[in-house]
Write a protein that holds these residues in place. Structure first.
Motif, mmCIF file in Angstrom:
data_model
loop_
_atom_site.group_PDB
_atom_site.id
_atom_site.type_symbol
_atom_site.label_atom_id
_atom_site.label_comp_id
_atom_site.label_asym_id
_atom_site.label_seq_id
_atom_site.Cartn_x
_atom_site.Cartn_y
_atom_site.Cartn_z
ATOM 1 N N VAL A 11 0.845 -1.199 0.000
ATOM 2 C CA VAL A 11 0.000 0.000 0.000
ATOM 3 C C VAL A 11 0.884 1.255 0.000
ATOM 4 N N TRP A 15 1.438 4.292 -2.955
ATOM 5 C CA TRP A 15 1.202 5.707 -2.681
ATOM 6 C C TRP A 15 2.456 6.549 -2.961
ATOM 7 N N THR A 71 -6.542 5.785 3.341
ATOM 8 C CA THR A 71 -6.440 4.337 3.093
ATOM 9 C C THR A 71 -5.035 3.840 3.470
ATOM 10 N N CYS A 72 -4.032 4.648 3.180
ATOM 11 C CA CYS A 72 -2.660 4.300 3.593
ATOM 12 C C CYS A 72 -2.547 4.206 5.109
ATOM 13 N N ALA A 75 -4.029 1.116 6.373
ATOM 14 C CA ALA A 75 -3.160 -0.057 6.173
ATOM 15 C C ALA A 75 -2.122 -0.163 7.287
ATOM 16 N N TRP A 135 -4.848 -3.086 -0.982
ATOM 17 C CA TRP A 135 -5.650 -1.854 -1.038
ATOM 18 C C TRP A 135 -7.114 -2.137 -0.745
#
Ligand code: HEM
Ligand code: ISQ
Length: 154
Positions: A11, A15, A71-72, A75, A135
């Motif tokens: 992830v 990014w 979202t990162c 994770a 992801w």
């Protein structure tokens, strides 16, 4: 299912690559979401009065970036803590914004597809089923946290 170091790394790796071209990818993200669900255009304050998706709108970019960054972060937390922890005030804000806009469960699947297509485009040849899985998992858990807050507030 627990989230591995490898998944977290995938992830983050994506990014890092995407950051280099974030303006174009933000535009791509919105384009994908609106291609799947044209009606979503009316939900965004900076799109609803536009005939076309604005090519260089700072708001569009910052909104898109937030989704990817969050979202990162999801994770990282999944790997560290086994769950997504969004700070209380942020989660409340996210819950109320989306509730107010009338966002429902099915919308999250549309945005997820947009996220995955954008990562695929952004990373090019680094794209893999494993990266897609990482992801997907991080997004799903983040979405579940937002939805749970929305249900609480409703
Ligand atoms: C606003 C994140 C899912 C539609 C926002 C904001 C954030 C955010 C951070 C506030 C931006 C700001 O005020 O600075 C997320 C994340 C999502 C998600 C992390 C999924 C994990 C969705 C979905 C929809 C949606 C599924 C449905 C289309 C909107 C709309 C706004 C918003 C319409 C208000 C935009 C405006 O200012 O006009 N979202 N969102 N979001 N989100 Fe989401
Ligand atoms: C949902 N919430 C905030 C920003 C977004 C950007 C693109 C698509 C969906 C989004």
């Amino acid at each position: 299912m627990s989230f591995s170091e490898k998944q977290e790394a995938l992830v983050k790796e994506a990014w890092e690559i995407m950051k280099e071209d974030v303006t174009a990818l933000s535009l791509y993200f919105f384009t994908q979401v609106l291609e799947i669900a044209p009606a979503a255009k009316g939900l965004f304050s900076f799109l609803k009065d536009e005939d076309e998706i604005p090519q260089d709108n700072p708001k569009l970019k910052s909104h898109a970036v937030k989704v990817f960054k969050m979202t990162c972060e999801a994770a990282i937390q999944l790997r560290e803590k086994g769950e997504v922890v969004v700070s209380g005030s942020t989660l409340k804000y996210l819950g109320s914004v989306h509730l107010q806009k009338g966002i429902v469960d099915a919308h999250f699947a549309v945005v997820k597809e947009g996220v995955l297509r954008t990562v695929e485009k952004g990373v090019g040849e680094k794209w893999s089923e494993e990266m897609k899985g990482a992801w997907s998992e991080a997004y799903d858990q983040l979405a579940a946290a937002i939805l749970a807050e929305m249900n609480k507030e409703a």
